[in-house]
Design an enzyme around this catalytic site. Structure first.
Site, PDB file in Angstrom:
ATOM      1  N   LYS A   1      57.767  78.058  44.658  1.00  0.00           N
ATOM      2  CA  LYS A   1      58.963  77.213  44.559  1.00  0.00           C
ATOM      3  C   LYS A   1      59.922  77.526  45.724  1.00  0.00           C
ATOM      4  CE  LYS A   1      58.416  76.902  39.526  1.00  0.00           C
ATOM      5  NZ  LYS A   1      59.040  77.170  38.190  1.00  0.00           N
TER       6      LYS A   1
ATOM      7  N   TYR B   1      56.871  67.369  36.252  1.00  0.00           N
ATOM      8  CA  TYR B   1      57.502  67.990  35.077  1.00  0.00           C
ATOM      9  C   TYR B   1      57.829  66.971  33.975  1.00  0.00           C
ATOM     10  CZ  TYR B   1      58.108  72.594  37.304  1.00  0.00           C
ATOM     11  OH  TYR B   1      57.908  73.835  37.872  1.00  0.00           O
TER      12      TYR B   1
ATOM     13  N   ASN C   1      62.291  81.227  39.093  1.00  0.00           N
ATOM     14  CA  ASN C   1      61.121  82.062  38.760  1.00  0.00           C
ATOM     15  C   ASN C   1      59.959  81.970  39.765  1.00  0.00           C
ATOM     16  OD1 ASN C   1      60.050  79.642  37.906  1.00  0.00           O
ATOM     17  ND2 ASN C   1      59.949  80.186  35.736  1.00  0.00           N
TER      18      ASN C   1
ATOM     19  N   HIS D   1      54.903  78.346  40.207  1.00  0.00           N
ATOM     20  CA  HIS D   1      54.362  77.502  39.132  1.00  0.00           C
ATOM     21  C   HIS D   1      52.858  77.711  39.037  1.00  0.00           C
ATOM     22  CE1 HIS D   1      53.211  73.967  36.788  1.00  0.00           C
ATOM     23  NE2 HIS D   1      52.240  73.815  37.675  1.00  0.00           N
TER      24      HIS D   1
ATOM     25  N   GLU E   1      47.360  68.081  38.273  1.00  0.00           N
ATOM     26  CA  GLU E   1      48.394  68.485  39.225  1.00  0.00           C
ATOM     27  C   GLU E   1      47.850  68.561  40.648  1.00  0.00           C
ATOM     28  OE1 GLU E   1      49.998  72.037  37.406  1.00  0.00           O
ATOM     29  OE2 GLU E   1      50.917  70.884  35.769  1.00  0.00           O
TER      30      GLU E   1
HETATM   31  P1  DAT Z   1      56.107  77.760  33.072  1.00  0.00           P
HETATM   32  O1  DAT Z   1      56.645  77.506  34.466  1.00  0.00           O
HETATM   33  O2  DAT Z   1      56.043  79.222  32.772  1.00  0.00           O
HETATM   34  O3  DAT Z   1      54.814  77.035  32.802  1.00  0.00           O
HETATM   35  P2  DAT Z   1      57.403  75.697  31.480  1.00  0.00           P
HETATM   36  O4  DAT Z   1      56.250  74.815  31.839  1.00  0.00           O
HETATM   37  O5  DAT Z   1      57.750  75.816  30.026  1.00  0.00           O
HETATM   38  O6  DAT Z   1      57.194  77.182  32.048  1.00  0.00           O
HETATM   39  O7  DAT Z   1      58.711  75.206  32.246  1.00  0.00           O
HETATM   40  C1  DAT Z   1      58.623  74.763  33.577  1.00  0.00           C
HETATM   41  C2  DAT Z   1      59.810  75.284  34.348  1.00  0.00           C
HETATM   42  O8  DAT Z   1      61.008  74.768  33.789  1.00  0.00           O
HETATM   43  C3  DAT Z   1      59.972  76.807  34.293  1.00  0.00           C
HETATM   44  O9  DAT Z   1      59.180  77.476  35.230  1.00  0.00           O
HETATM   45  C4  DAT Z   1      61.443  76.957  34.559  1.00  0.00           C
HETATM   46  C5  DAT Z   1      62.042  75.741  33.869  1.00  0.00           C
HETATM   47  N1  DAT Z   1      62.472  76.105  32.495  1.00  0.00           N
HETATM   48  C6  DAT Z   1      61.675  76.243  31.404  1.00  0.00           C
HETATM   49  N2  DAT Z   1      62.382  76.594  30.332  1.00  0.00           N
HETATM   50  C7  DAT Z   1      63.678  76.672  30.748  1.00  0.00           C
HETATM   51  C8  DAT Z   1      64.915  76.977  30.110  1.00  0.00           C
HETATM   52  N3  DAT Z   1      64.983  77.278  28.815  1.00  0.00           N
HETATM   53  N4  DAT Z   1      66.037  76.972  30.886  1.00  0.00           N
HETATM   54  C9  DAT Z   1      65.999  76.653  32.185  1.00  0.00           C
HETATM   55  N5  DAT Z   1      64.854  76.338  32.845  1.00  0.00           N
HETATM   56  C10 DAT Z   1      63.719  76.354  32.140  1.00  0.00           C
HETATM   57 MG    MG Z   2      54.439  74.956  32.729  1.00  0.00          MG
END
Ligand code: DAT
Ligand code: MG
Length: 151
Positions: free
Chosen positions: A11, A51, A114, A117, A128
């Site tokens: 990212k 997303y 974070n 991805h 994807e």
């Molecule tokens: P991951 O990236 O671990 O697969 P995810 O698919 O649930 O997690 O979410 C995608 C991204 O969205 C994640 O990397 C960061 C953001 N995100 C997820 N949950 C969040 C939250 N509670 N607050 C802020 N950003 C969040």
């Molecule tokens: Mg995810």
């Protein structure tokens, strides 16, 4: 185990913080095979499509701003069990819950920054990779190390 494809993306914070080599090397050292790699400024529409399952979340607009805030590194990685294994190498979504030794556990502190991805299923891995890469951008190749990785 099945040979799978996963989409891994560094990212904008990972690029800005100079972590590109560090992150790529973790997948490379593990023994996975790189099938696609590019530095890319993501348009808003693509970030929203990527997303789309999170569209209704309150953090969605911030997530789209973050992902489009600078260049990302798009990667395709292939290997036996690569989807779940890459998720383990990446660590928990909230870096404060991610184990030491994982990318997020070692290199990040906040969910909203974070650094990386990884696809969450083999179907999403295919989806994807097709979303982020054009056909001529991917390479099918034989890695010479394969017989030394798998019996
Ligand atoms: P991951 O990236 O671990 O697969 P995810 O698919 O649930 O997690 O979410 C995608 C991204 O969205 C994640 O990397 C960061 C953001 N995100 C997820 N949950 C969040 C939250 N509670 N607050 C802020 N950003 C969040
Ligand atoms: Mg995810």
């Amino acid at each position: 185990e099945e040979v799978e494809q996963t989409y891994i993306m560094i990212k904008p914070d990972g690029v800005q913080r100079g972590l590109v080599g560090e992150i790529i090397s973790r997948f490379e050292r593990k023994g996975f095979k790189l099938t696609g790699l590019k530095l890319f400024q993501c348009p808003k529409e693509l970030a929203e499509e990527h997303y789309k399952d999170l569209q209704s979340k309150p953090f969605f607009p911030k997530l789209i701003d973050y992902i489009t805030s600078g260049p990302v590194v798009c990667m395709g990685w292939e290997g036996v069990g690569v989807v779940a294994s890459a998720r383990k190498l990446i660590g928990a979504t909230n870096p404060l819950n991610a184990e030491p030794g994982t990318i997020r556990g070692d290199l990040a502190v906040q969910t909203g920054r974070n650094v990386v991805h990884g696809s969450d299923s083999p179907d999403n891995g295919k989806r994807e990779i097709a979303l982020w890469f054009k056909e001529g951008e991917l390479c099918a190749w034989a890695a010479v190390q394969e017989p030394w990785l798998m019996e």
